[in-house]
Design a protein around this motif. Structure first.
Motif, PDB file in Angstrom:
ATOM      1  N   LYS A 106       0.830  -1.206   0.000  1.00  8.90           N
ATOM      2  CA  LYS A 106       0.000   0.000   0.000  1.00  8.90           C
ATOM      3  C   LYS A 106       0.866   1.257   0.000  1.00  8.90           C
ATOM      4  O   LYS A 106       0.615   2.217  -0.749  1.00  8.90           O
ATOM      5  CB  LYS A 106      -0.930  -0.013   1.217  1.00  8.90           C
ATOM      6  CG  LYS A 106      -1.870   1.177   1.288  1.00  8.90           C
ATOM      7  CD  LYS A 106      -2.780   1.084   2.513  1.00  8.90           C
ATOM      8  CE  LYS A 106      -3.711   2.295   2.570  1.00  8.90           C
ATOM      9  NZ  LYS A 106      -4.602   2.255   3.772  1.00  8.90           N
ATOM     10  N   SER A 109       2.473   1.875  -3.395  1.00 12.18           N
ATOM     11  CA  SER A 109       1.566   2.506  -4.363  1.00 12.18           C
ATOM     12  C   SER A 109       1.380   3.994  -4.062  1.00 12.18           C
ATOM     13  O   SER A 109       1.254   4.821  -4.988  1.00 12.18           O
ATOM     14  CB  SER A 109       0.220   1.787  -4.357  1.00 12.18           C
ATOM     15  OG  SER A 109      -0.413   1.915  -3.098  1.00 12.18           O
ATOM     16  N   GLU A 110       1.410   4.346  -2.779  1.00 16.47           N
ATOM     17  CA  GLU A 110       1.244   5.747  -2.402  1.00 16.47           C
ATOM     18  C   GLU A 110       2.480   6.579  -2.743  1.00 16.47           C
ATOM     19  O   GLU A 110       2.371   7.784  -3.004  1.00 16.47           O
ATOM     20  CB  GLU A 110       0.940   5.852  -0.901  1.00 16.47           C
ATOM     21  CG  GLU A 110      -0.423   5.281  -0.509  1.00 16.47           C
ATOM     22  CD  GLU A 110      -0.626   5.278   0.997  1.00 16.47           C
ATOM     23  OE1 GLU A 110       0.346   5.627   1.721  1.00 16.47           O
ATOM     24  OE2 GLU A 110      -1.729   4.932   1.452  1.00 16.47           O
ATOM     25  N   ASN A 112       4.180   6.325  -5.388  1.00 13.80           N
ATOM     26  CA  ASN A 112       4.072   6.659  -6.809  1.00 13.80           C
ATOM     27  C   ASN A 112       5.437   7.040  -7.386  1.00 13.80           C
ATOM     28  O   ASN A 112       5.591   8.044  -8.103  1.00 13.80           O
ATOM     29  CB  ASN A 112       3.067   7.811  -7.011  1.00 13.80           C
ATOM     30  CG  ASN A 112       2.633   7.956  -8.452  1.00 13.80           C
ATOM     31  OD1 ASN A 112       2.721   7.003  -9.242  1.00 13.80           O
ATOM     32  ND2 ASN A 112       2.185   9.157  -8.826  1.00 13.80           N
TER      33      ASN A 112
END
Length: 217
Positions: A106, A109-110, A112
């Motif tokens: 998670k 993905s944050e 980026n």
């Protein structure tokens, strides 16, 4: 009268033969030989067995070297003790391991990030003994040097730790121990490695046991 004469003649002849035989035996030394043979045929007395010698055992006090005589006796830790991190081995449950990995994915993905990135779940072999940290093979082939080279790990506080990347073995060797000890890594922790440049990783740590991780910090 005739019988007496015959008997006397026979007795004289017998004594004469015996005397002649005696003389022959003496001439051949047979008398001494027969006596010698009788001695050999007599039973031989065996010597009585001697008692085995017994040595008295004595206790000997071992002297300690003067350099260590005053030192305390060594204390041995139970199996599982880690001499580098000074805490016993604790193995994470599969549920806790999966949860830490989920949180790491998670966070990845944050972020980026445009940089190459991967997640590594910590095992006991990574934080005890040789502190060898293997990296994903495909990631190494695509992004890391083909020769052995120094690499830098930067934690979330900006502190840097120099390690050695072994190209043939696809992992981090010397220096990874210092990083593991400084951050008290535990079995089940999930680490995000972000390759911010050719020889530098930005590392994010997701604790398998957040409360324990906070206490250790």
């Amino acid at each position: 009268m005739v019988l007496k004469m015959v008997a006397s003649s026979y007795e004289d002849s017998r004594r004469k033969r015996m005397e002649e035989n005696r003389k022959r035996m003496e001439a051949l030394n047979l008398t001494q030989l027969s006596q010698f043979l009788r001695k050999l045929s007599s039973p031989i007395s065996k010597p009585s067995p001697s008692k085995p010698r017994t040595s008295e055992k004595q206790l000997v006090v071992v002297r300690r070297s003067g350099r260590i005589a005053n030192l305390p006796a060594p204390v041995y830790k139970e199996r599982g003790y880690n001499m580098y991190t000074d805490y016993s081995r604790v193995y994470a449950s599969e549920e806790a391991r999966v949860e830490a990995l989920y949180k790491a994915e998670k966070l990845q993905s944050e972020l980026n990030s445009k940089h190459p990135i991967f997640i590594k779940t910590i095992r006991q072999s990574h934080i005890t003994g040789g502190f060898w940290l293997g990296l994903p093979v495909h990631f190494c082939k695509q992004n890391l040097p083909e020769q052995d080279e120094f690499m830098t790990l930067i934690d979330e506080d900006g502190d840097e730790y120099r390690t050695t990347f072994l190209a043939q073995k696809k992992g981090l060797s010397a220096g990874s121990r210092r990083f593991a000890i400084a951050h008290k890594l535990a079995d089940g922790d999930a680490l995000i490695f972000e390759l911010v440049n050719r020889t530098t990783f930005k590392v994010y740590i997701i604790r398998v046991n957040p409360s324990k991780g906070e206490d250790l910090e």
